[in-house]
Design a protein around this motif. Structure first.
Motif, mmCIF file in Angstrom:
data_model
loop_
_atom_site.group_PDB
_atom_site.id
_atom_site.type_symbol
_atom_site.label_atom_id
_atom_site.label_comp_id
_atom_site.label_asym_id
_atom_site.label_seq_id
_atom_site.Cartn_x
_atom_site.Cartn_y
_atom_site.Cartn_z
ATOM 1 N N LEU A 11 -3.411 5.886 -7.074
ATOM 2 C CA LEU A 11 -3.327 4.429 -7.041
ATOM 3 C C LEU A 11 -4.727 3.854 -7.193
ATOM 4 C CD1 LEU A 11 -1.030 4.067 -3.888
ATOM 5 C CD2 LEU A 11 -0.313 3.890 -6.273
ATOM 6 N N ASP A 12 -4.823 2.735 -7.865
ATOM 7 C CA ASP A 12 -6.084 2.009 -8.004
ATOM 8 C C ASP A 12 -5.785 0.574 -7.587
ATOM 9 O OD1 ASP A 12 -8.439 0.787 -8.740
ATOM 10 O OD2 ASP A 12 -8.496 1.642 -10.747
ATOM 11 N N LEU A 13 -6.061 0.285 -6.320
ATOM 12 C CA LEU A 13 -5.648 -0.989 -5.717
ATOM 13 C C LEU A 13 -6.795 -1.994 -5.635
ATOM 14 C CD1 LEU A 13 -3.714 0.505 -2.665
ATOM 15 C CD2 LEU A 13 -2.717 -0.367 -4.791
ATOM 16 N N PRO A 14 -6.501 -3.261 -5.845
ATOM 17 C CA PRO A 14 -7.499 -4.276 -5.512
ATOM 18 C C PRO A 14 -7.779 -4.195 -4.015
ATOM 19 C CG PRO A 14 -5.723 -5.229 -6.822
ATOM 20 C CD PRO A 14 -5.283 -3.843 -6.408
ATOM 21 N N ALA A 15 -9.025 -4.378 -3.628
ATOM 22 C CA ALA A 15 -9.413 -4.273 -2.220
ATOM 23 C C ALA A 15 -9.054 -5.566 -1.485
ATOM 24 C CB ALA A 15 -10.897 -3.961 -2.094
ATOM 25 N N ARG A 66 -13.830 -9.667 -4.372
ATOM 26 C CA ARG A 66 -14.189 -9.805 -5.787
ATOM 27 C C ARG A 66 -13.230 -8.956 -6.608
ATOM 28 N NH1 ARG A 66 -20.515 -8.606 -5.307
ATOM 29 N NH2 ARG A 66 -19.606 -6.586 -5.788
ATOM 30 N N ASN A 67 -12.991 -9.353 -7.843
ATOM 31 C CA ASN A 67 -12.033 -8.641 -8.690
ATOM 32 C C ASN A 67 -12.404 -7.187 -8.922
ATOM 33 O OD1 ASN A 67 -10.317 -10.791 -8.954
ATOM 34 N ND2 ASN A 67 -11.297 -11.559 -10.795
ATOM 35 N N ILE A 71 -9.979 0.039 -4.319
ATOM 36 C CA ILE A 71 -9.774 1.222 -3.484
ATOM 37 C C ILE A 71 -8.975 2.198 -4.336
ATOM 38 C CG2 ILE A 71 -8.809 2.182 -1.366
ATOM 39 C CD1 ILE A 71 -8.924 -0.669 -0.176
ATOM 40 N N LYS A 72 -9.582 3.329 -4.622
ATOM 41 C CA LYS A 72 -8.902 4.354 -5.414
ATOM 42 C C LYS A 72 -8.356 5.398 -4.457
ATOM 43 C CE LYS A 72 -11.544 3.361 -9.433
ATOM 44 N NZ LYS A 72 -12.255 3.780 -10.592
ATOM 45 N N VAL A 73 -7.077 5.695 -4.614
ATOM 46 C CA VAL A 73 -6.382 6.579 -3.682
ATOM 47 C C VAL A 73 -5.728 7.713 -4.462
ATOM 48 C CG1 VAL A 73 -4.586 6.718 -1.908
ATOM 49 C CG2 VAL A 73 -5.832 4.563 -2.246
#
Length: 147
Positions: A11-15, A66-67, A71-73
């Motif tokens: 997953l690559d989520l916005p923080a 900020r865009n 968070i990379k999971v």
């Protein structure tokens, strides 16, 4: 259904707090697919991962939203012996976990339980600050017979 092979989900989520439920739902579904019969086990793993992400958003990124803050999971289920690995990476500010005080469990407090909970809910927790960001590695050994 019970997974007989390793399963990897990235997953690559916005923080941002608003997206953390996606991680919780993914953990729950992965553990359901693996055959985890115990909802308490699922909840504890979700809570530990959520606490790490909450700390990333509020401390590493200091709630700046900020865009480019991500968070990379990586979630990896290993069937033999059964365990779940959770790797998290961010580019926020590093910290020293040894400087985080233990909470005083005999007195109520509003903050300061996150790292304590993470360490007690997971079997192994490591944090590494490197030049390319912060890395968390959480491991939970899964005992499907009797939790």
């Amino acid at each position: 259904m019970s997974l007989q092979h390793s399963e990897v989900i990235r997953l690559d989520l916005p923080a941002r707090y608003a997206y953390l439920h996606l991680l919780s739902e993914t953990i729950a579904e992965l553990l359901r697919q693996a055959g985890a019969p115990n909802e308490t086990l699922v909840y504890n793993i979700q809570l530990a991962a959520h606490e790490v992400c909450t700390n990333i958003v509020s401390h590493a990124y200091r709630n700046r939203q900020r865009n480019e803050d991500r968070i990379k999971v990586t979630l990896t289920f290993h069937p033999q012996p059964p365990c779940l690995e959770i790797e998290l990476h961010d580019n926020g500010e590093p910290f020293d976990p040894e400087l985080v005080p233990q909470p005083n469990l005999s007195e109520a407090q509003i903050h300061g339980y996150g790292l304590f909970l993470i360490r007690h809910l997971m079997d192994r927790v490591t944090y590494t600050a490197r030049s390319d960001g912060n890395y968390w590695h959480l491991v939970k050994h899964l005992k499907f017979g009797s939790q």
